[in-house]
Design a protein around this motif. Structure first.
Motif, PDB file in Angstrom:
ATOM      1  N   TYR A   1      72.872  11.140 -66.377  1.00  0.00           N
ATOM      2  CA  TYR A   1      74.219  11.599 -66.677  1.00  0.00           C
ATOM      3  C   TYR A   1      74.865  12.161 -65.407  1.00  0.00           C
ATOM      4  O   TYR A   1      74.185  12.536 -64.463  1.00  0.00           O
ATOM      5  CB  TYR A   1      74.187  12.711 -67.735  1.00  0.00           C
ATOM      6  CG  TYR A   1      73.598  12.300 -69.061  1.00  0.00           C
ATOM      7  CD1 TYR A   1      74.411  12.002 -70.153  1.00  0.00           C
ATOM      8  CD2 TYR A   1      72.215  12.203 -69.235  1.00  0.00           C
ATOM      9  CE1 TYR A   1      73.872  11.629 -71.376  1.00  0.00           C
ATOM     10  CE2 TYR A   1      71.668  11.820 -70.443  1.00  0.00           C
ATOM     11  CZ  TYR A   1      72.502  11.537 -71.516  1.00  0.00           C
ATOM     12  OH  TYR A   1      71.952  11.161 -72.722  1.00  0.00           O
ATOM     13  N   ILE A   2      76.171  12.248 -65.448  1.00  0.00           N
ATOM     14  CA  ILE A   2      76.923  12.948 -64.416  1.00  0.00           C
ATOM     15  C   ILE A   2      77.498  14.222 -65.027  1.00  0.00           C
ATOM     16  O   ILE A   2      78.117  14.189 -66.093  1.00  0.00           O
ATOM     17  CB  ILE A   2      78.076  12.087 -63.863  1.00  0.00           C
ATOM     18  CG1 ILE A   2      77.538  10.879 -63.078  1.00  0.00           C
ATOM     19  CG2 ILE A   2      79.003  12.927 -62.986  1.00  0.00           C
ATOM     20  CD1 ILE A   2      76.939  11.223 -61.744  1.00  0.00           C
ATOM     21  N   ASN A   3      77.287  15.347 -64.357  1.00  0.00           N
ATOM     22  CA  ASN A   3      77.891  16.623 -64.741  1.00  0.00           C
ATOM     23  C   ASN A   3      79.060  16.923 -63.807  1.00  0.00           C
ATOM     24  O   ASN A   3      78.919  16.837 -62.586  1.00  0.00           O
ATOM     25  CB  ASN A   3      76.874  17.776 -64.607  1.00  0.00           C
ATOM     26  CG  ASN A   3      75.978  17.868 -65.825  1.00  0.00           C
ATOM     27  OD1 ASN A   3      76.298  17.385 -66.898  1.00  0.00           O
ATOM     28  ND2 ASN A   3      74.843  18.507 -65.649  1.00  0.00           N
ATOM     29  N   ILE A   4      80.178  17.309 -64.377  1.00  0.00           N
ATOM     30  CA  ILE A   4      81.364  17.677 -63.608  1.00  0.00           C
ATOM     31  C   ILE A   4      81.794  19.075 -64.025  1.00  0.00           C
ATOM     32  O   ILE A   4      81.915  19.360 -65.219  1.00  0.00           O
ATOM     33  CB  ILE A   4      82.516  16.691 -63.858  1.00  0.00           C
ATOM     34  CG1 ILE A   4      82.140  15.270 -63.425  1.00  0.00           C
ATOM     35  CG2 ILE A   4      83.787  17.150 -63.142  1.00  0.00           C
ATOM     36  CD1 ILE A   4      83.124  14.205 -63.888  1.00  0.00           C
ATOM     37  N   THR A   5      82.004  19.954 -63.056  1.00  0.00           N
ATOM     38  CA  THR A   5      82.612  21.252 -63.346  1.00  0.00           C
ATOM     39  C   THR A   5      84.076  21.176 -62.956  1.00  0.00           C
ATOM     40  O   THR A   5      84.410  20.955 -61.794  1.00  0.00           O
ATOM     41  CB  THR A   5      81.920  22.388 -62.576  1.00  0.00           C
ATOM     42  OG1 THR A   5      80.555  22.473 -62.991  1.00  0.00           O
ATOM     43  CG2 THR A   5      82.599  23.717 -62.865  1.00  0.00           C
ATOM     44  N   LEU A   6      84.961  21.338 -63.942  1.00  0.00           N
ATOM     45  CA  LEU A   6      86.394  21.226 -63.702  1.00  0.00           C
ATOM     46  C   LEU A   6      86.973  22.574 -63.301  1.00  0.00           C
ATOM     47  O   LEU A   6      86.795  23.573 -63.990  1.00  0.00           O
ATOM     48  CB  LEU A   6      87.105  20.734 -64.963  1.00  0.00           C
ATOM     49  CG  LEU A   6      87.320  19.234 -65.139  1.00  0.00           C
ATOM     50  CD1 LEU A   6      88.257  18.986 -66.307  1.00  0.00           C
ATOM     51  CD2 LEU A   6      87.864  18.588 -63.885  1.00  0.00           C
ATOM     52  N   THR A   7      87.682  22.583 -62.213  1.00  0.00           N
ATOM     53  CA  THR A   7      88.321  23.790 -61.700  1.00  0.00           C
ATOM     54  C   THR A   7      89.782  23.489 -61.372  1.00  0.00           C
ATOM     55  O   THR A   7      90.234  22.337 -61.473  1.00  0.00           O
ATOM     56  CB  THR A   7      87.617  24.280 -60.426  1.00  0.00           C
ATOM     57  OG1 THR A   7      87.913  23.357 -59.363  1.00  0.00           O
ATOM     58  CG2 THR A   7      86.111  24.366 -60.608  1.00  0.00           C
ATOM     59  N   LYS A   8      90.488  24.504 -60.946  1.00  0.00           N
ATOM     60  CA  LYS A   8      91.871  24.326 -60.515  1.00  0.00           C
ATOM     61  C   LYS A   8      91.934  23.411 -59.296  1.00  0.00           C
ATOM     62  O   LYS A   8      92.944  22.737 -59.047  1.00  0.00           O
ATOM     63  CB  LYS A   8      92.478  25.692 -60.189  1.00  0.00           C
ATOM     64  CG  LYS A   8      93.986  25.674 -59.960  1.00  0.00           C
ATOM     65  CD  LYS A   8      94.493  27.061 -59.582  1.00  0.00           C
ATOM     66  CE  LYS A   8      94.421  28.033 -60.741  1.00  0.00           C
ATOM     67  NZ  LYS A   8      95.078  29.330 -60.410  1.00  0.00           N
ATOM     68  N   ILE A   9      90.847  23.338 -58.541  1.00  0.00           N
ATOM     69  CA  ILE A   9      90.818  22.553 -57.301  1.00  0.00           C
ATOM     70  C   ILE A   9      90.647  21.068 -57.557  1.00  0.00           C
ATOM     71  O   ILE A   9      91.336  20.227 -56.952  1.00  0.00           O
ATOM     72  CB  ILE A   9      89.697  23.064 -56.373  1.00  0.00           C
ATOM     73  CG1 ILE A   9      89.996  24.505 -55.937  1.00  0.00           C
ATOM     74  CG2 ILE A   9      89.534  22.160 -55.150  1.00  0.00           C
ATOM     75  CD1 ILE A   9      88.847  25.185 -55.231  1.00  0.00           C
ATOM     76  N   ASN A  10      89.734  20.696 -58.462  1.00  0.00           N
ATOM     77  CA  ASN A  10      89.454  19.267 -58.651  1.00  0.00           C
ATOM     78  C   ASN A  10      90.086  18.652 -59.897  1.00  0.00           C
ATOM     79  O   ASN A  10      90.124  17.426 -60.027  1.00  0.00           O
ATOM     80  CB  ASN A  10      87.950  19.001 -58.651  1.00  0.00           C
ATOM     81  CG  ASN A  10      87.222  19.680 -59.801  1.00  0.00           C
ATOM     82  OD1 ASN A  10      87.809  20.410 -60.589  1.00  0.00           O
ATOM     83  ND2 ASN A  10      85.922  19.455 -59.886  1.00  0.00           N
ATOM     84  N   SER A  11      90.585  19.458 -60.828  1.00  0.00           N
ATOM     85  CA  SER A  11      91.129  18.887 -62.069  1.00  0.00           C
ATOM     86  C   SER A  11      92.339  17.972 -61.844  1.00  0.00           C
ATOM     87  O   SER A  11      92.481  16.974 -62.573  1.00  0.00           O
ATOM     88  CB  SER A  11      91.479  19.996 -63.068  1.00  0.00           C
ATOM     89  OG  SER A  11      92.394  20.923 -62.534  1.00  0.00           O
TER      90      SER A  11
END
Length: 260
Positions: free
Chosen positions: A151-161
């Motif tokens: 799987y791929i895990n992504i943490t969404l932030t103001k920077i990458n969203s």
């Protein structure tokens, strides 16, 4: 409602080879690392309650005895042996293959940007994107030799969203991923320290997610590929009406601090 099995979570390390600005586990850096005897005892006690174990971090692949722990878990009967990693050591093909041969059958790799500029800015580690991408490529090679899910895990932030569409397109270049897990940044640890720089407006984030999913579905349909599962964690259901199928709760944890 189907009951979710509990999973035994074990932190293998108190340090990481990345320095993520959003890390919620930086408070573990001052904790002692389990001795091998202690960790074997935890695995034994946990096996009486569950057949799923997750080796997590800070970065578990930095633990010199990880292969021993995985083999031990397999030998005492754990059926699902999972690993969450930043994927950098998987860039070495032999290491990745040994990891899988030890008994890991589910790997989640953390990828937070579509390119080095974004990913390396979030990990605060130059070169981390290049290694993580190579690690993913190695998993694609090994999927034909070993049976495992990844799987791929992504943490969404103001920077990458704002670049979520591009990031999901990068992820979709890997044809054998089982799923994509998208986590809204949790304001704990460094996520709390850098709250204003990291935590996006959830209403805007929900809109970004809807647009990205529509684009991703079209991409997979056009390429005639099977679409991986997509899971979104950390955003309220009420903001994603019509997309509730993607929103999940966090799984039950049997242990996350050395107590079973």
């Amino acid at each position: 409602m189907k009951q979710v099995n509990e999973s035994l979570h074990i932190n293998l390390n108190n340090h990481c080879n990345n320095n993520c600005i959003f890390c919620m586990e930086n408070n573990l850096q001052n904790l002692p690392i389990f001795t091998k005897e202690k960790l074997y005892a935890l695995l034994k006690r946990g096996r009486a309650k569950t057949d799923e174990v997750l080796f997590t971090g800070p970065e578990p692949t930095s633990n010199d005895f990880i292969f021993d722990y995985i083999r031990f878990a397999k030998n005492i009967g754990y059926k699902k042996i999972r690993l969450v990693t930043n994927g950098r050591r998987l860039a070495y093909l032999k290491y990745a293959e040994t990891l899988l041969c030890s008994g890991v059958n589910e790997i989640s790799v953390s990828l937070h940007g579509q390119n080095a500029k974004i990913h390396d800015a979030l990990t605060r580690t130059p070169g981390s994107f290049k290694q993580t991408i190579q690690g993913c490529k190695n998993l694609e090679k090994l999927i034909h030799k070993k049976r495992f899910k990844w799987y791929i895990n992504i943490t969404l932030t103001k920077i990458n969203s704002p670049q979520l569409v591009g990031l999901l397109k990068t992820v979709s270049s890997f044809k054998h991923i089982e799923g994509i897990v998208i986590n809204a940044v949790i304001p704990q640890g460094r996520g709390q320290i850098f709250f204003n720089s990291l935590v996006p407006n959830y209403t805007n984030l929900a809109g970004t997610f809807r647009a990205a999913i529509a684009e991703l579905e079209l991409n997979y349909k056009y390429r005639k590929l099977k679409q991986p599962s997509i899971t979104l964690l950390g955003i309220p259901f009420c903001l994603l009406r019509g997309y509730e199928e993607y929103v999940k709760n966090y799984e039950p944890i049997l242990m996350n601090s050395g107590k079973v």
